[in-house]
Design a protein around this motif. Structure first.
Motif, PDB file in Angstrom:
ATOM      1  N   UNK A   2       0.837  -1.192   0.000  1.00 13.06           N
ATOM      2  CA  UNK A   2       0.000   0.000   0.000  1.00 13.06           C
ATOM      3  C   UNK A   2       0.866   1.233   0.000  1.00 13.06           C
ATOM      4  N   UNK A   3       0.230   2.361  -0.150  1.00 13.26           N
ATOM      5  CA  UNK A   3       0.879   3.657  -0.086  1.00 13.26           C
ATOM      6  C   UNK A   3       1.688   3.964  -1.306  1.00 13.26           C
ATOM      7  N   UNK A   4       2.669   4.847  -1.163  1.00 10.24           N
ATOM      8  CA  UNK A   4       3.457   5.301  -2.299  1.00 10.24           C
ATOM      9  C   UNK A   4       4.410   4.213  -2.762  1.00 10.24           C
ATOM     10  N   UNK A   5       4.709   4.254  -4.042  1.00  8.74           N
ATOM     11  CA  UNK A   5       5.699   3.343  -4.586  1.00  8.74           C
ATOM     12  C   UNK A   5       7.095   3.742  -4.171  1.00  8.74           C
ATOM     13  N   UNK A   6       7.983   2.794  -4.185  1.00  8.30           N
ATOM     14  CA  UNK A   6       9.364   3.060  -3.798  1.00  8.30           C
ATOM     15  C   UNK A   6      10.075   3.828  -4.880  1.00  8.30           C
ATOM     16  N   UNK A   7      10.813   4.833  -4.503  1.00  5.22           N
ATOM     17  CA  UNK A   7      11.568   5.637  -5.463  1.00  5.22           C
ATOM     18  C   UNK A   7      12.991   5.790  -4.970  1.00  5.22           C
ATOM     19  N   UNK A   8      13.927   6.104  -5.840  1.00  5.39           N
ATOM     20  CA  UNK A   8      15.319   6.316  -5.423  1.00  5.39           C
ATOM     21  C   UNK A   8      15.424   7.416  -4.390  1.00  5.39           C
ATOM     22  N   UNK A  48       5.776  -3.055 -12.020  1.00 15.57           N
ATOM     23  CA  UNK A  48       5.428  -4.139 -11.092  1.00 15.57           C
ATOM     24  C   UNK A  48       5.801  -3.821  -9.647  1.00 15.57           C
ATOM     25  N   UNK A  49       6.536  -2.718  -9.442  1.00 15.00           N
ATOM     26  CA  UNK A  49       6.894  -2.351  -8.076  1.00 15.00           C
ATOM     27  C   UNK A  49       5.791  -1.559  -7.387  1.00 15.00           C
ATOM     28  N   UNK A  50       4.765  -1.234  -8.138  1.00 13.37           N
ATOM     29  CA  UNK A  50       3.645  -0.486  -7.553  1.00 13.37           C
ATOM     30  C   UNK A  50       2.761  -1.393  -6.711  1.00 13.37           C
ATOM     31  N   UNK A  51       1.851  -0.782  -5.961  1.00  9.88           N
ATOM     32  CA  UNK A  51       0.904  -1.557  -5.163  1.00  9.88           C
ATOM     33  C   UNK A  51       0.012  -2.379  -6.083  1.00  9.88           C
ATOM     34  N   UNK A  52      -0.507  -3.491  -5.538  1.00  2.04           N
ATOM     35  CA  UNK A  52      -1.383  -4.344  -6.328  1.00  2.04           C
ATOM     36  C   UNK A  52      -2.635  -3.587  -6.765  1.00  2.04           C
ATOM     37  N   UNK A  53      -3.134  -2.712  -5.889  1.00  2.00           N
ATOM     38  CA  UNK A  53      -4.338  -1.936  -6.219  1.00  2.00           C
ATOM     39  C   UNK A  53      -4.067  -1.026  -7.412  1.00  2.00           C
ATOM     40  N   UNK A  54      -2.907  -0.371  -7.384  1.00  4.56           N
ATOM     41  CA  UNK A  54      -2.560   0.538  -8.484  1.00  4.56           C
ATOM     42  C   UNK A  54      -2.397  -0.233  -9.792  1.00  4.56           C
ATOM     43  N   UNK A  59      -5.056  -0.959 -15.502  1.00  4.76           N
ATOM     44  CA  UNK A  59      -5.294  -1.691 -16.746  1.00  4.76           C
ATOM     45  C   UNK A  59      -6.431  -1.048 -17.536  1.00  4.76           C
ATOM     46  N   UNK A  60      -6.408  -1.169 -18.868  1.00  6.20           N
ATOM     47  CA  UNK A  60      -7.499  -0.598 -19.685  1.00  6.20           C
ATOM     48  C   UNK A  60      -8.870  -1.132 -19.311  1.00  6.20           C
ATOM     49  N   UNK A  61      -8.951  -2.413 -18.992  1.00  8.32           N
ATOM     50  CA  UNK A  61     -10.258  -2.988 -18.646  1.00  8.32           C
ATOM     51  C   UNK A  61     -10.792  -2.398 -17.351  1.00  8.32           C
ATOM     52  N   UNK A  62      -9.904  -2.235 -16.356  1.00  6.69           N
ATOM     53  CA  UNK A  62     -10.341  -1.634 -15.089  1.00  6.69           C
ATOM     54  C   UNK A  62     -10.769  -0.187 -15.300  1.00  6.69           C
ATOM     55  N   UNK A 719       6.231   5.506 -13.169  1.00 11.62           N
ATOM     56  CA  UNK A 719       4.802   5.319 -12.956  1.00 11.62           C
ATOM     57  C   UNK A 719       4.384   5.924 -11.620  1.00 11.62           C
ATOM     58  N   UNK A 720       3.185   6.475 -11.616  1.00  7.92           N
ATOM     59  CA  UNK A 720       2.613   6.976 -10.368  1.00  7.92           C
ATOM     60  C   UNK A 720       2.077   5.814  -9.558  1.00  7.92           C
ATOM     61  N   UNK A 721       2.053   6.001  -8.251  1.00  8.21           N
ATOM     62  CA  UNK A 721       1.498   4.969  -7.374  1.00  8.21           C
ATOM     63  C   UNK A 721       0.825   5.634  -6.181  1.00  8.21           C
ATOM     64  N   UNK A 722      -0.475   5.860  -6.305  1.00  7.84           N
ATOM     65  CA  UNK A 722      -1.214   6.442  -5.175  1.00  7.84           C
ATOM     66  C   UNK A 722      -1.629   5.369  -4.191  1.00  7.84           C
ATOM     67  N   UNK A 723      -1.527   4.104  -4.608  1.00  9.68           N
ATOM     68  CA  UNK A 723      -1.697   2.986  -3.700  1.00  9.68           C
ATOM     69  C   UNK A 723      -3.064   2.868  -3.079  1.00  9.68           C
ATOM     70  N   UNK A 724      -3.101   2.074  -2.012  1.00  8.64           N
ATOM     71  CA  UNK A 724      -4.364   1.826  -1.308  1.00  8.64           C
ATOM     72  C   UNK A 724      -4.901   3.104  -0.685  1.00  8.64           C
ATOM     73  N   UNK A 725      -3.996   3.987  -0.260  1.00  5.15           N
ATOM     74  CA  UNK A 725      -4.440   5.254   0.332  1.00  5.15           C
ATOM     75  C   UNK A 725      -5.288   6.047  -0.648  1.00  5.15           C
ATOM     76  N   UNK A 726      -4.877   6.027  -1.914  1.00  5.15           N
ATOM     77  CA  UNK A 726      -5.645   6.759  -2.922  1.00  5.15           C
ATOM     78  C   UNK A 726      -7.038   6.198  -3.092  1.00  5.15           C
TER      79      UNK A 726
END
Length: 780
Positions: A2-8, A48-54, A59-62, A719-726
């Protein structure tokens, strides 16, 4: 995860700016930047490093599922109880009436361009409306008059519903996450003000729909800037211009959308002109000409087309005739000027009316008082006034000041002829002189002088100056004219302030020193009698052909445009629900659209406070972020990654430009203003709020989002990752907004009726003026 994705680490700390010139910061506060600024690639992130929710929502279908849910809810909320009330509501009294005029083909005048009203006319025709119901009064019943009003209301409901997925699409095309796009769309989806405007025969839903399409098309166009002059690039450039013309053609303040795109394009061209980018002037000219074609020529042609269709349909005489010039009126079948216009000859006895106030030029035997209340002295001459009713004291005979033949065309009065006007009942000549008028010391007094006294002959001479006439001869009805005094060059004029009791509270007639004063226009209402040897009967029987005359389209267009601007600026009267722009972002005021006393039902336009205030917070945070970033960089710090900064300045900055251009100009207007004028800016602020939420929830953004061109090198993607919080934030916020919307729904839908206590409970702000509120009682 969850939350933000990991960044350098470099994206999470304050980086010292380098002095070697490699910083990618650009000080240009533009709506679009060259993508090389975004291709810094300091931050890399695997999808693939983003949250599962993100990952799932990206995806286009979602995305299709999300937009389908938003659109379905939008249609449900806007079509719910669309048949209620079955009465004329608020400005349906105007725009429903205009739709009926298109069906009956009667000419009308309005301050707004015709496109949205043409759509209403088309919708009415499509559902079988015959145009006989004229929407005269708020509260008139549709059902009793068999008006298919639901079909007409369905048009703005459809457009208002489709605006929600367009906002979503704008955010997605701008590079934001699915959940952020849904957040911005939900601010429009559950807004009471947008829903109220979208359920009635009003222009704002059409305006906002095409404004949103304009923004969408422009974003798509800018994303193709590395594929310049490709087919797709041209398509989105032209579509931007077409949608912009539709916005402008829907309502007069659609011109602000034109100004907004114009400013963005000028900034774009200024960037292309920069010699540091290695571009040539030929390259600049190519871009300039392309944008001139797509965003000036094509939109103007489309805008002209709306008026061409407008004039082609409205060919019958109607309520708008009197606003137009005589030449214009004679193009309308059945117009009084076309049917009853007759040449005026010397020695005719006529009545004259003021074009604006419709009073007759009048005189009677009573004189002006010697002294006025302010101590000024009059000439004590015979009173000349403006009188609203038929009376023999309105009769004036045209006396020649030159030799005329016994018969024939030489007896016709022509443009520029100098005449005397003899008041028939008192046998005195109309006269003006250098004496101050009764009510206006700066203007000259009008009086009369005895017929047989020639001492003041020169002061009785007036020139007949025809206006907008294709004929040199003076005619009844169609011969608009100014009566200009030959010695002093003043125009005969009147105004609505009544004279005192000594003049029976009739209107003052005086001499305006502006000889071409626009409101000093008169026309001959009828020929009462004549001393012409050929008589009157034969002449009045010689009516012109009943076939309407022709007039150049561009001339008609120019005349109507000028009138629209003049009358729009003239809407300065007071209104109980008018408000000032400073109140709009907070929804401090509303508008009562409709009430029903027996059931205590009402429709009151007001925004969803939670959504509107969230937008204000978003605007404030955005300005704060930019300010803090500027200060930090002034101190040599680099708190925001360059790609994120570019997105804030350029994309969100473009939304800010849309908000400002559609809002700030209203502070300069002196006309009546209402909270619904803020709805275009509210839509822009919803997108700003989404951008700010993305900034708060994610260290990164989706980029690059622009399509690569043939000369653009591949860039590292992030890629952006607003995660579960978003997701949690958006879902909870949307649910709370829906609760607020539902609580205020009785004021949005006008049903059910509320008790006085229930009305008081929904008066969330003391500045709202709701009907049927219970009076507060206090214990002794």
């Amino acid at each position: 995860m969850g939350g933000k994705g990991k960044a350098p680490e470099t994206s999470a700390r304050l980086r010292k700016r380098q002095d070697n010139g490699t910083s990618s910061y650009s000080g240009s506060v533009t709506s679009e930047s060259v993508q090389n600024d975004e291709h810094v690639a300091e931050i890399f992130q695997s999808p693939r490093s983003r949250s599962h929710v993100e990952q799932m929502l990206d995806t286009p279908s979602a995305s299709m599922v999300v937009v389908a849910i938003l659109t379905t809810i939008a249609f449900a909320l806007r079509f719910y109880k669309i048949s209620h009330p079955d009465q004329v509501v608020f400005d349906e009294v105007h725009f429903g009436k205009f739709a009926s005029y298109y069906i009956t083909r009667q000419y009308y005048f309005d301050v707004h361009p015709p496109f949205a009203k043409l759509l209403f006319g088309l919708a009415g025709w499509f559902v079988g409306f015959d145009g006989e119901f004229t929407f005269d009064n708020i509260g008139d019943n549709y059902t009793l008059n068999n008006v298919p009003y639901i079909g007409m209301r369905a048009l703005p409901a459809v457009l208002g519903s489709l605006t929600v997925p367009i906002v979503y699409a704008i955010m997605k095309e701008s590079g934001y996450s699915t959940i952020i796009a849904a957040f911005s769309a939900s601010l429009i989806l559950f807004d009471n003000a947008h829903i109220t405007q979208s359920r009635l025969i009003l222009l704002d839903a059409t305006l906002i729909f095409f404004m949103a399409l304009t923004i969408y098309a422009y974003v798509r166009f800018r994303k193709l800037r590395y594929r310049e002059f490709s087919t797709e690039w041209w398509v989105w450039l032209v579509l931007t211009g077409v949608f912009m013309a539709c916005t402008w053609g829907s309502k007069v303040n659609g011109i602000l959308t034109v100004a907004c795109i114009g400013i963005a394009v000028l900034i774009d061209l200024w960037d292309i002109l920069d010699h540091k980018k290695g571009t040539t002037m030929d390259y600049f000219y190519q871009h300039f000409i392309a944008r001139a074609i797509g965003l000036i020529v094509i939109p103007f042609v489309v805008y002209l087309t709306f008026f061409y269709i407008h004039f082609s349909i409205l060919v019958q005489s109607g309520s708008g005739d009197l606003y137009m010039s005589p030449a214009f009126q004679e193009t309308l079948a059945g117009n009084e000027m076309l049917l009853n216009s007759a040449e005026i000859r010397y020695h005719d006895i006529i009545t004259m009316k003021h074009k604006d106030t419709k009073v007759f030029l009048h005189s009677h035997a009573e004189n002006y008082p010697l002294t006025y209340e302010d101590g000024r002295i009059s000439s004590q001459g015979q009173q000349v006034t403006g009188y609203a009713h038929d009376d023999t004291n309105n009769y004036w005979q045209i006396i020649p000041t030159k030799a005329i033949p016994e018969t024939g065309p030489g007896r016709v009065v022509h443009n520029g002829d100098v005449v005397q006007l003899l008041h028939v009942n008192t046998q005195t000549y109309l006269l003006t002189h250098d004496v101050a008028s009764s009510l206006m010391p700066t203007n000259q007094e009008f009086t009369t002088w005895p017929k047989d006294d020639y001492k003041r002959y020169n002061d009785t001479l007036f020139s007949v100056n025809l206006i907008d006439s294709d004929s040199a001869s003076w005619k009844t009805k169609s011969g608009y004219f100014r009566l200009v005094h030959v010695p002093t060059k003043v125009s005969m004029w009147t105004h609505t302030t009544p004279l005192p009791e000594w003049a029976f509270k009739q209107q003052e007639i005086n001499g305006n020193k502006n000889s071409v004063e626009k409101t000093a226009i008169w026309f001959v209402n009828e020929i009462v009698d004549t001393d012409d040897p050929e008589g009157l009967d034969n002449r009045l029987e010689e009516r012109p052909s009943k076939k309407p005359k022709s007039m150049n389209f561009l001339r008609k267009f120019a005349e109507l445009q000028l009138l629209m601007l003049q009358h729009n600026a003239g809407l300065t009267g007071s209104h109980p629900y008018a408000s000032t722009p400073i109140n709009w972002p907070f929804s401090l005021t509303g508008i009562s659209f409709w009430t029903e006393n027996d059931s205590q039902k009402q429709i009151y336009l007001v925004g969803n406070l939670l959504g509107w205030w969230a937008c204000v917070v978003g605007l404030s945070i955005y300005i704060g972020i930019l300010g803090a970033d500027l200060i930090a960089r002034r101190r040599g710090l680099d708190p925001i990654a360059d790609p994120v900064r570019n997105r804030l300045w350029n994309n969100t900055g473009f939304f800010m430009l849309v908000w400002a251009v559609h809002y700030l100009p209203f502070f300069l207007f002196s006309r009546q203003l209402f909270i619904h004028h803020y709805l275009p800016s509210h839509l822009a602020s919803a997108m700003i709020a989404g951008s700010v939420l993305s900034f708060i929830l994610s260290d990164t953004i989706n980029f690059p989002i622009s399509l690569r061109g043939p000369k653009t090198r591949p860039q590292t993607t992030q890629y952006a990752d607003v995660g579960t919080k978003g997701v949690v934030t958006t879902v909870i916020f949307s649910l709370v907004m829906f609760v607020m919307f539902s609580y205020m729904a009785p004021l949005t839908y006008g049903s059910p009726g509320l008790t006085g206590e229930e009305v008081n409970s929904r008066r969330l702000l003391s500045t709202w003026t709701l009907h049927f509120a219970a009076k507060k009682t206090y214990d002794a």
